[in-house]
Design a protein around this motif. Structure first.
Motif, PDB file in Angstrom:
ATOM      1  N   PHE A 153      -0.834  -6.081   7.450  1.00  0.00           N
ATOM      2  CA  PHE A 153      -0.467  -4.930   6.620  1.00  0.00           C
ATOM      3  C   PHE A 153      -0.868  -5.174   5.169  1.00  0.00           C
ATOM      4  O   PHE A 153      -0.617  -6.249   4.614  1.00  0.00           O
ATOM      5  N   LEU A 154      -1.468  -4.156   4.571  1.00  0.00           N
ATOM      6  CA  LEU A 154      -1.956  -4.230   3.202  1.00  0.00           C
ATOM      7  C   LEU A 154      -1.190  -3.222   2.351  1.00  0.00           C
ATOM      8  O   LEU A 154      -1.096  -2.046   2.713  1.00  0.00           O
ATOM      9  N   ALA A 155      -0.637  -3.675   1.234  1.00  0.00           N
ATOM     10  CA  ALA A 155       0.139  -2.807   0.345  1.00  0.00           C
ATOM     11  C   ALA A 155      -0.587  -2.624  -0.988  1.00  0.00           C
ATOM     12  O   ALA A 155      -1.124  -3.588  -1.552  1.00  0.00           O
ATOM     13  N   VAL A 156      -0.614  -1.383  -1.454  1.00  0.00           N
ATOM     14  CA  VAL A 156      -1.211  -1.054  -2.758  1.00  0.00           C
ATOM     15  C   VAL A 156      -0.270  -0.076  -3.460  1.00  0.00           C
ATOM     16  O   VAL A 156       0.561   0.585  -2.818  1.00  0.00           O
ATOM     17  N   PRO A 157      -0.365   0.048  -4.778  1.00  0.00           N
ATOM     18  CA  PRO A 157       0.447   1.055  -5.481  1.00  0.00           C
ATOM     19  C   PRO A 157       0.102   2.463  -5.001  1.00  0.00           C
ATOM     20  O   PRO A 157      -1.060   2.768  -4.715  1.00  0.00           O
ATOM     21  N   LYS A 158       1.113   3.306  -4.888  1.00  0.00           N
ATOM     22  CA  LYS A 158       0.902   4.673  -4.430  1.00  0.00           C
ATOM     23  C   LYS A 158      -0.075   5.394  -5.359  1.00  0.00           C
ATOM     24  O   LYS A 158      -0.002   5.273  -6.576  1.00  0.00           O
ATOM     25  N   ILE A 174      11.906   1.057   2.050  1.00  0.00           N
ATOM     26  CA  ILE A 174      10.674   0.570   1.437  1.00  0.00           C
ATOM     27  C   ILE A 174      10.372   1.428   0.210  1.00  0.00           C
ATOM     28  O   ILE A 174      10.505   2.649   0.239  1.00  0.00           O
ATOM     29  N   SER A 175       9.999   0.774  -0.865  1.00  0.00           N
ATOM     30  CA  SER A 175       9.737   1.481  -2.125  1.00  0.00           C
ATOM     31  C   SER A 175       8.752   2.637  -1.927  1.00  0.00           C
ATOM     32  O   SER A 175       7.701   2.477  -1.308  1.00  0.00           O
ATOM     33  N   LYS A 176       9.104   3.812  -2.468  1.00  0.00           N
ATOM     34  CA  LYS A 176       8.236   4.982  -2.365  1.00  0.00           C
ATOM     35  C   LYS A 176       7.019   4.889  -3.277  1.00  0.00           C
ATOM     36  O   LYS A 176       6.099   5.705  -3.169  1.00  0.00           O
ATOM     37  N   SER A 177       7.017   3.910  -4.157  1.00  0.00           N
ATOM     38  CA  SER A 177       5.880   3.749  -5.066  1.00  0.00           C
ATOM     39  C   SER A 177       4.794   2.856  -4.472  1.00  0.00           C
ATOM     40  O   SER A 177       3.839   2.499  -5.155  1.00  0.00           O
ATOM     41  N   VAL A 178       4.971   2.512  -3.179  1.00  0.00           N
ATOM     42  CA  VAL A 178       4.020   1.627  -2.500  1.00  0.00           C
ATOM     43  C   VAL A 178       3.458   2.328  -1.271  1.00  0.00           C
ATOM     44  O   VAL A 178       4.193   2.994  -0.526  1.00  0.00           O
ATOM     45  N   THR A 179       2.174   2.181  -1.044  1.00  0.00           N
ATOM     46  CA  THR A 179       1.524   2.671   0.175  1.00  0.00           C
ATOM     47  C   THR A 179       1.079   1.472   1.008  1.00  0.00           C
ATOM     48  O   THR A 179       0.480   0.535   0.475  1.00  0.00           O
ATOM     49  N   LYS A 229       5.879  -7.232  -6.384  1.00  0.00           N
ATOM     50  CA  LYS A 229       6.571  -6.023  -5.923  1.00  0.00           C
ATOM     51  C   LYS A 229       5.991  -5.543  -4.594  1.00  0.00           C
ATOM     52  O   LYS A 229       6.735  -5.138  -3.680  1.00  0.00           O
ATOM     53  N   LEU A 230       4.676  -5.603  -4.442  1.00  0.00           N
ATOM     54  CA  LEU A 230       4.024  -5.169  -3.210  1.00  0.00           C
ATOM     55  C   LEU A 230       4.370  -6.110  -2.056  1.00  0.00           C
ATOM     56  O   LEU A 230       4.535  -5.669  -0.913  1.00  0.00           O
TER      57      LEU A 230
END
Length: 413
Positions: A237-242, A192-197, A332-333
C-alpha cells in the motif's frame, strides 16, 4: 532396564516429516519463549514444523535425537535454518556506454549469501548438555556447504542463555538492535486520516518501487519478487497526500518519474496462517481486567477504549514490512498506512499487528504501538562463515556501521 554397556548418544539428523511431527510439537510445547518468572510467549506452528522457513529459497530443519544403543529414545531439540541473498552494502556505479539509461552516478546494491538461524529449541530437561551447540554447528556446516558467507540470529537482549551460546561459544558478534513494535487490534475500526489517499499496488508495481527505492537498504532480499507474489502477502500500500494525483493512480512508472514531495509505503504479511502465539503466565486479575477493556470497547466503540486483545489463548497476527517513504509528511502517511493495516487485521480476526524496524528508523514515530507489548531492543548477532561470495566487496560486513533503516524479511519473523 538399560544395559550397562549400551551407549547413549545425541544424534543430529534432518527432520523427517513422516515420523517426527508429533515429537517436535511436544518439544515446542515445553519450550515457552520468555524470561523466567515473567509472562511467556508460546508459539504454535499449526502442525507444520518447517512452515516458518518453507517460503525461503533454501531451508533445512534438524532435530537432536537421543539414541541408546540402536534404539531411539525421542527428540529433545531442533533448529531451523534458511539461506538467501541480501544486500550487505552498496557501491557507486558510474555510467558508461553499456548502461546509457542509468544516471551518471548511482549506488547499486552489493549482495551476499546470508543464512539465518531460528527456532532453536532444547527440551528443558536436556539443557546445559551441549545439545544446542551441536545443533548450531551442524546447521552451520550446511550453511557453508551451500556457499553462505554470513550467518545471523535474532534473540531477546535479556535471554542470557541464548546470547551466551551464540556470542561466547559459537563466535557470533552483536550486530544490530532493531525494535519490535506491537499494536493491539481493537474492536472498533481505526479512522484513517481524510487528508491521505492510499493506493494498493500490484505485486509487479510493488517490486519495481522497492527495487528502485530500497534495494541498497541493509538486508534487502534479492528475491523480493518471491515475497510479493507469495500467497501470504496481503498487499503493498502506497500513501500520498490527498490531491497529489488529480484523478487516479497514474501507474508506477509515472510515480517514479515524477514522485510527490511526500509518500510512504508498506506491505502486510499474513502470519496468522503460519503460526499462532499465546501469552502464558498471566494472573486471573490480569485476564479479568483485559476482558473488561474489551467489553467496554465493544459496548461503547465511540469512546475508543484502548482495549487489551485476547492474547491469553492462541491468537494470530499480521506483520508489516517494507516500511519506507520520503518527504516532510512521510511520518503522517506512515501512520495512515498502519491504521489501514490495523483494520485489515481486525477483518481477519487477528489480535495484534507487528512490525520490526531499525532502532533509529525515522518513520518509527509514525508507527502506533504499545510499549508493554513491544520490544525496544531485539538483538541480532552475526558471524562470518567463510570467504567473500558477495557481488562486489564491502569488506567484512560484521564490522560495518548500522544505517538508518533495515529490511526485515517477513518469512523470518
Amino acid at each position: 532396564m538399560m544395559a550397562v554397556n549400551e551407549q547413549v548418544r545425541i544424534v543430529i539428523r534432518e527432520f523427517n516429516v513422516n515420523k517426527d511431527c508429533r515429537q517436535v510439537e511436544e518439544v515446542e510445547r515445553r519450550c515457552e519463549v520468555g524470561p523466567s518468572g515473567k509472562l511467556s510467549l508460546f508459539t504454535d506452528l499449526l502442525g507444520d514444523p518447517v512452515c516458518r522457513v518453507r517460503h525461503s529459497p533454501a531451508y533445512l530443519m534438524l532435530v537432536a535425537e537421543i539414541v541408546v544403543g540402536e534404539e531411539s529414545r525421542g527428540i529433545v531439540g531442533m533448529i531451523r535454518g534458511c539461506i538467501k541473498s541480501v544486500t550487505c552494502g552498496k557501491r557507486l556505479w558510474r555510467n558508461n556506454h553499456d548502461f546509457p539509461k542509468l544516471p551518471h552516478q548511482q549506488h547499486l546494491p552489493v549482495f551476499t549469501k546470508l543464512s539465518y538461524i531460528l527456532g532453536l529449541r532444547v527440551s528443558p530437561h536436556h539443557r546445559r548438555k551441549g545439545i544446542g551447540l551441536k545443533l548450531v554447528r551442524k546447521m552451520e556446516e550446511w550453511f557453508r556447504e551451500n556457499g553462505a558467507e554470513y550467518s545471523y540470529i535474532a534473540t531477546e537482549n535479556d535471554n542470557q542463555a541464548s546470547v551466551k551460546l551464540f556470542t561466547h561459544k559459537c563466535g557470533y558478534a552483536k550486530f544490530r538492535t532493531p525494535s519490535i513494535l506491537v499494536q493491539p487490534v481493537f474492536a472498533h475500526r481505526v479512522k484513517i486520516s481524510k487528508s491521505v489517499t492510499i493506493f494498493k499496488l500490484t505485486p509487479t508495481e510493488a517490486e519495481t518501487l522497492y527495487r528502485h527505492k530500497f534495494s541498497t537498504t541493509e538486508f534487502f532480499p534479492k528475491d523480493m519478487d518471491s515475497i510479493l507474489n507469495n500467497k501470504l502477502n496481503l498487499g503493498t500500500f502506497l500513501a500520498v497526500p490527498k490531491g497529489t494525483f488529480t484523478c487516479h493512480w497514474p501507474g508506477i512508472n509515472e510515480f517514479l518519474t515524477n514522485p510527490p514531495e511526500s509518500w510512504a509505503v508498506l506491505s502486510v504479511w499474513n502470519c496468522k496462517d503460519v503460526f499462532k502465539l499465546e501469552v502464558r503466565g498471566a494472573s486471573r486479575m490480569t485476564k479479568g481486567l483485559a476482558k473488561t477493556t474489551r467489553l467496554m470497547d465493544r459496548a461503547f466503540p465511540w469512546l475508543k477504549v484502548p482495549s487489551v486483545p485476547e492474547v491469553f489463548r492462541p491468537f494470530g497476527l499480521h506483520f508489516m514490512y517494507g516500511l519506507g517513504g520520503e518527504g516532510p509528511l512521510s511520518v503522517k502517511l506512515t501512520k495512515a498506512l498502519c491504521d489501514l493495516a490495523h483494520n485489515l487485521a481486525a477483518e481477519s480476526g487477528c489480535e495484534v499487528v507487528v512490525t520490526e524496524v531499525a532502532s533509529c528508523e525515522p518513520l518509527k514515530l509514525g508507527i502506533p504501538h504499545w510499549r508493554k507489548l513491544s520490544c525496544a531492543e531485539d538483538l541480532w548477532c552475526i558471524k562470518r562463515l567463510g570467504e567473500d561470495y558477495s557481488d562486489g566487496s564491502v569488506g567484512d560486513w560484521t564490522k560495518s556501521r548500522p544505517g538508518l533503516s533495515i529490511f526485515v524479511d517477513p518469512r523470518e519473523f
